[in-house]
Design a protein around this motif. Structure first.
Motif, PDB file in Angstrom:
ATOM      1  N   GLY A  72      62.991  89.329  51.032  1.00  0.00           N
ATOM      2  CA  GLY A  72      63.729  88.176  49.682  1.00  0.00           C
ATOM      3  C   GLY A  72      64.663  87.461  50.420  1.00  0.00           C
ATOM      4  N   ASN A  73      64.989  86.232  49.479  1.00  0.00           N
ATOM      5  CA  ASN A  73      65.743  85.164  49.742  1.00  0.00           C
ATOM      6  C   ASN A  73      67.113  85.940  50.166  1.00  0.00           C
ATOM      7  OD1 ASN A  73      63.966  83.668  47.606  1.00  0.00           O
ATOM      8  ND2 ASN A  73      64.332  82.393  49.419  1.00  0.00           N
ATOM      9  N   THR A  74      67.618  86.665  49.375  1.00  0.00           N
ATOM     10  CA  THR A  74      69.178  87.207  49.485  1.00  0.00           C
ATOM     11  C   THR A  74      69.016  87.954  50.969  1.00  0.00           C
ATOM     12  OG1 THR A  74      69.286  87.715  47.398  1.00  0.00           O
ATOM     13  CG2 THR A  74      70.604  88.904  48.887  1.00  0.00           C
ATOM     14  N   GLU A  75      68.134  88.768  51.191  1.00  0.00           N
ATOM     15  CA  GLU A  75      67.975  89.297  52.491  1.00  0.00           C
ATOM     16  C   GLU A  75      67.949  88.540  53.843  1.00  0.00           C
ATOM     17  OE1 GLU A  75      66.042  90.073  49.815  1.00  0.00           O
ATOM     18  OE2 GLU A  75      66.886  92.156  49.418  1.00  0.00           O
ATOM     19  N   ARG A  76      67.251  87.128  53.511  1.00  0.00           N
ATOM     20  CA  ARG A  76      67.206  86.093  54.494  1.00  0.00           C
ATOM     21  C   ARG A  76      68.482  85.436  54.559  1.00  0.00           C
ATOM     22  NH1 ARG A  76      61.570  85.784  52.926  1.00  0.00           N
ATOM     23  NH2 ARG A  76      62.295  84.378  51.217  1.00  0.00           N
ATOM     24  N   LEU A  77      69.268  85.387  53.727  1.00  0.00           N
ATOM     25  CA  LEU A  77      70.286  84.690  53.826  1.00  0.00           C
ATOM     26  C   LEU A  77      71.609  85.684  54.397  1.00  0.00           C
ATOM     27  CD1 LEU A  77      70.774  83.129  50.293  1.00  0.00           C
ATOM     28  CD2 LEU A  77      70.758  81.852  52.284  1.00  0.00           C
ATOM     29  N   GLU A  78      71.540  86.840  54.319  1.00  0.00           N
ATOM     30  CA  GLU A  78      72.302  87.952  54.827  1.00  0.00           C
ATOM     31  C   GLU A  78      71.996  88.002  56.364  1.00  0.00           C
ATOM     32  OE1 GLU A  78      74.689  89.799  53.886  1.00  0.00           O
ATOM     33  OE2 GLU A  78      74.359  90.266  51.662  1.00  0.00           O
ATOM     34  N   LYS A  79      70.723  87.742  56.849  1.00  0.00           N
ATOM     35  CA  LYS A  79      70.173  87.873  58.112  1.00  0.00           C
ATOM     36  C   LYS A  79      70.738  86.504  58.886  1.00  0.00           C
ATOM     37  CE  LYS A  79      66.116  88.378  60.921  1.00  0.00           C
ATOM     38  NZ  LYS A  79      66.044  87.301  61.677  1.00  0.00           N
ATOM     39  N   LEU A  80      70.613  85.496  58.042  1.00  0.00           N
ATOM     40  CA  LEU A  80      71.062  84.117  58.642  1.00  0.00           C
ATOM     41  C   LEU A  80      72.881  84.040  58.879  1.00  0.00           C
ATOM     42  CD1 LEU A  80      69.226  81.564  56.620  1.00  0.00           C
ATOM     43  CD2 LEU A  80      69.036  81.857  59.164  1.00  0.00           C
ATOM     44  N   LEU A  81      73.545  84.794  58.144  1.00  0.00           N
ATOM     45  CA  LEU A  81      75.014  85.085  58.208  1.00  0.00           C
ATOM     46  C   LEU A  81      75.278  85.766  59.374  1.00  0.00           C
ATOM     47  CD1 LEU A  81      76.251  85.562  54.409  1.00  0.00           C
ATOM     48  CD2 LEU A  81      76.931  83.670  56.129  1.00  0.00           C
ATOM     49  N   ILE A  82      74.558  86.772  59.594  1.00  0.00           N
ATOM     50  CA  ILE A  82      74.551  87.575  60.829  1.00  0.00           C
ATOM     51  C   ILE A  82      74.311  86.756  62.081  1.00  0.00           C
ATOM     52  CG2 ILE A  82      73.706  89.582  62.332  1.00  0.00           C
ATOM     53  CD1 ILE A  82      73.061  91.053  59.496  1.00  0.00           C
ATOM     54  N   GLU A  83      73.280  85.885  61.949  1.00  0.00           N
ATOM     55  CA  GLU A  83      72.914  84.898  62.935  1.00  0.00           C
ATOM     56  C   GLU A  83      73.901  83.893  63.172  1.00  0.00           C
ATOM     57  OE1 GLU A  83      68.766  84.837  62.120  1.00  0.00           O
ATOM     58  OE2 GLU A  83      68.248  86.583  62.913  1.00  0.00           O
ATOM     59  N   LYS A 113      74.319  70.730  67.433  1.00  0.00           N
ATOM     60  CA  LYS A 113      72.851  71.289  67.235  1.00  0.00           C
ATOM     61  C   LYS A 113      72.644  72.574  66.748  1.00  0.00           C
ATOM     62  CE  LYS A 113      70.852  67.703  70.270  1.00  0.00           C
ATOM     63  NZ  LYS A 113      70.032  67.693  71.779  1.00  0.00           N
ATOM     64  N   PRO A 114      73.431  73.727  67.432  1.00  0.00           N
ATOM     65  CA  PRO A 114      73.281  75.070  67.072  1.00  0.00           C
ATOM     66  C   PRO A 114      73.543  75.222  65.526  1.00  0.00           C
ATOM     67  CG  PRO A 114      74.362  75.200  69.065  1.00  0.00           C
ATOM     68  CD  PRO A 114      74.164  73.627  68.389  1.00  0.00           C
ATOM     69  N   LEU A 115      74.562  74.684  64.937  1.00  0.00           N
ATOM     70  CA  LEU A 115      74.859  74.594  63.809  1.00  0.00           C
ATOM     71  C   LEU A 115      74.215  73.970  62.718  1.00  0.00           C
ATOM     72  CD1 LEU A 115      77.052  75.511  61.649  1.00  0.00           C
ATOM     73  CD2 LEU A 115      78.358  73.606  62.152  1.00  0.00           C
ATOM     74  N   ASN A 116      73.822  72.764  63.060  1.00  0.00           N
ATOM     75  CA  ASN A 116      72.970  71.865  62.311  1.00  0.00           C
ATOM     76  C   ASN A 116      71.475  72.697  62.133  1.00  0.00           C
ATOM     77  OD1 ASN A 116      72.213  69.592  60.876  1.00  0.00           O
ATOM     78  ND2 ASN A 116      70.973  68.905  62.708  1.00  0.00           N
ATOM     79  N   LYS A 117      70.792  73.233  63.120  1.00  0.00           N
ATOM     80  CA  LYS A 117      69.729  74.148  63.089  1.00  0.00           C
ATOM     81  C   LYS A 117      70.067  75.162  61.855  1.00  0.00           C
ATOM     82  CE  LYS A 117      66.350  76.754  65.656  1.00  0.00           C
ATOM     83  NZ  LYS A 117      66.144  77.212  67.154  1.00  0.00           N
ATOM     84  N   TRP A 118      70.998  75.858  62.093  1.00  0.00           N
ATOM     85  CA  TRP A 118      71.384  77.014  61.257  1.00  0.00           C
ATOM     86  C   TRP A 118      71.607  76.592  59.760  1.00  0.00           C
ATOM     87  CZ3 TRP A 118      75.420  78.458  57.862  1.00  0.00           C
ATOM     88  CH2 TRP A 118      75.537  79.768  57.573  1.00  0.00           C
ATOM     89  N   LEU A 119      72.344  75.224  59.694  1.00  0.00           N
ATOM     90  CA  LEU A 119      72.470  74.760  58.266  1.00  0.00           C
ATOM     91  C   LEU A 119      71.059  74.487  57.569  1.00  0.00           C
ATOM     92  CD1 LEU A 119      75.521  72.592  58.846  1.00  0.00           C
ATOM     93  CD2 LEU A 119      75.455  74.507  57.345  1.00  0.00           C
ATOM     94  N   LEU A 172      68.461  76.084  58.205  1.00  0.00           N
ATOM     95  CA  LEU A 172      67.778  77.248  57.585  1.00  0.00           C
ATOM     96  C   LEU A 172      68.213  77.699  56.557  1.00  0.00           C
ATOM     97  CD1 LEU A 172      67.287  78.974  61.115  1.00  0.00           C
ATOM     98  CD2 LEU A 172      65.423  77.782  59.842  1.00  0.00           C
ATOM     99  N   VAL A 173      69.434  77.556  56.100  1.00  0.00           N
ATOM    100  CA  VAL A 173      70.028  77.962  54.982  1.00  0.00           C
ATOM    101  C   VAL A 173      69.821  77.004  53.772  1.00  0.00           C
ATOM    102  CG1 VAL A 173      72.471  78.132  54.059  1.00  0.00           C
ATOM    103  CG2 VAL A 173      72.130  78.949  56.159  1.00  0.00           C
ATOM    104  N   LYS A 174      69.632  75.628  53.983  1.00  0.00           N
ATOM    105  CA  LYS A 174      69.145  74.873  53.012  1.00  0.00           C
ATOM    106  C   LYS A 174      67.882  75.310  52.536  1.00  0.00           C
ATOM    107  CE  LYS A 174      67.953  70.569  53.812  1.00  0.00           C
ATOM    108  NZ  LYS A 174      67.866  69.219  54.058  1.00  0.00           N
ATOM    109  N   ARG A 175      66.820  75.784  53.302  1.00  0.00           N
ATOM    110  CA  ARG A 175      65.772  76.063  53.130  1.00  0.00           C
ATOM    111  C   ARG A 175      65.573  77.219  52.325  1.00  0.00           C
ATOM    112  NH1 ARG A 175      61.333  77.442  57.999  1.00  0.00           N
ATOM    113  NH2 ARG A 175      62.828  79.266  58.036  1.00  0.00           N
ATOM    114  N   GLU A 176      66.311  78.205  52.588  1.00  0.00           N
ATOM    115  CA  GLU A 176      66.472  79.515  51.706  1.00  0.00           C
ATOM    116  C   GLU A 176      67.111  78.966  50.413  1.00  0.00           C
ATOM    117  OE1 GLU A 176      65.014  82.162  52.449  1.00  0.00           O
ATOM    118  OE2 GLU A 176      64.565  81.605  54.270  1.00  0.00           O
TER     119      GLU A 176
END
Length: 277
Positions: free
Chosen positions: A2-13, A40-46, A48-52
């Motif tokens: 789910g979205n919550t799990e994906r956000l948790e995963k993104l925080l780890i990453e 660039k690394p942070l922008n890419k991560w952001l 992904l978070v926005k998509r979630e």
């Protein structure tokens, strides 16, 4: 997952090499706007978070346009065409007025995130305790934090006979028979209650016998780009102050207004290396 799990995963990453730098972008009035630019690394991560986050809230009111898919400056200004009176109000330092605590609260109350997850996520999505202008997630989060205040503003403005649209920190109102002073007082009062300020000098009341301009677009008779805005767009590309994201947004806007100008601007951007062919 789910979205919550994906956000948790993104925080780890969260990227270990995440960095930001502050730049001053020139404004049309001669001043500069501080922009917090992620690497660039942070922008890419952001992104992904926005998509979630977008998956958690899709039902934005029709009067909210900034940071919402399939809405743009054009959809923002279009409701105000052919109106007797047009008013524009700019929220002063909107992003920096939104604190990390407000972001955390909005993530909990509007997206139903767990308090601990919201706290950790808001810390990564803010800079020095405030919402940064320049992060891919910031417009979405600003809408989230201002949601209740904007709904009150729309309801009260509608009662006074005015149409309302909002593009993040820009508020536009219009009507055939409205009292500008009364409307402005209502808007500024509600913004003040949310600890948001308005510069009186930047409030514009435009009648139909004069140019009615919202974000560089005239709305007297349909929507048209002003000559001044055309110059600004090409100048921003020439001096390197326009980001690729902003450029692509304007190209999308121009595609609905003036395809010939859109093609010219795109060709100039390719020539200057802002975007690739």
């Amino acid at each position: 997952m789910g979205n919550t799990e994906r956000l948790e995963k993104l925080l780890i990453e969260y990227p270990a090499d995440a960095r930001v730098h502050q730049t001053l972008v020139p404004k049309s009035n001669g001043t500069s706007r501080p922009i917090i630019t992620p690497n660039k690394p942070l922008n890419k991560w952001l992104k992904l978070v926005k998509r979630e986050l977008r998956q958690l809230r899709k039902d934005w009111p029709t009067f909210i346009h900034g940071g919402v898919k399939k809405r743009s400056y054009v959809s923002f200004v279009r409701p105000h065409t052919n109106k007797k009176t047009v008013i524009t109000i700019d929220i002063h330092e909107c992003f920096s007025s939104i604190t990390q605590d407000k972001v955390q609260t909005a993530l909990i109350s509007k997206l139903s995130l767990d308090a601990e997850l919201a706290q950790r996520l808001s810390k990564k999505l803010c800079y020095k305790g405030h919402l940064p202008q320049g992060f891919a997630t910031s417009s979405y989060l600003a809408n989230l934090c201002l949601n209740d205040t904007l709904l009150i503003i729309k309801r009260k403005a509608n009662r006074l006979g005015a149409s309302v649209t909002v593009y993040v920190d820009d508020i536009a109102l219009s009507g055939q028979r409205v009292n500008p002073g009364e409307l402005i007082n209502v808007i500024t009062t509600e913004l003040s209650r949310a600890n948001l300020l308005v510069k009186k000098a930047k409030i514009k009341v435009m009648q139909s016998h004069q140019p009615q301009i919202i974000c560089g677009l005239t709305v007297n008779r349909g929507v048209m780009l002003t000559r001044q805005k055309r110059k600004e767009l090409f100048a921003s590309i020439a001096n390197g102050s326009m980001s690729e994201i902003s450029l692509r947004g304007w190209l999308a806007n121009l595609n609905m207004l003036d395809k010939k100008l859109m093609q010219k601007l795109e060709a100039y951007a390719i020539k200057k290396g802002v975007i690739s062919n």
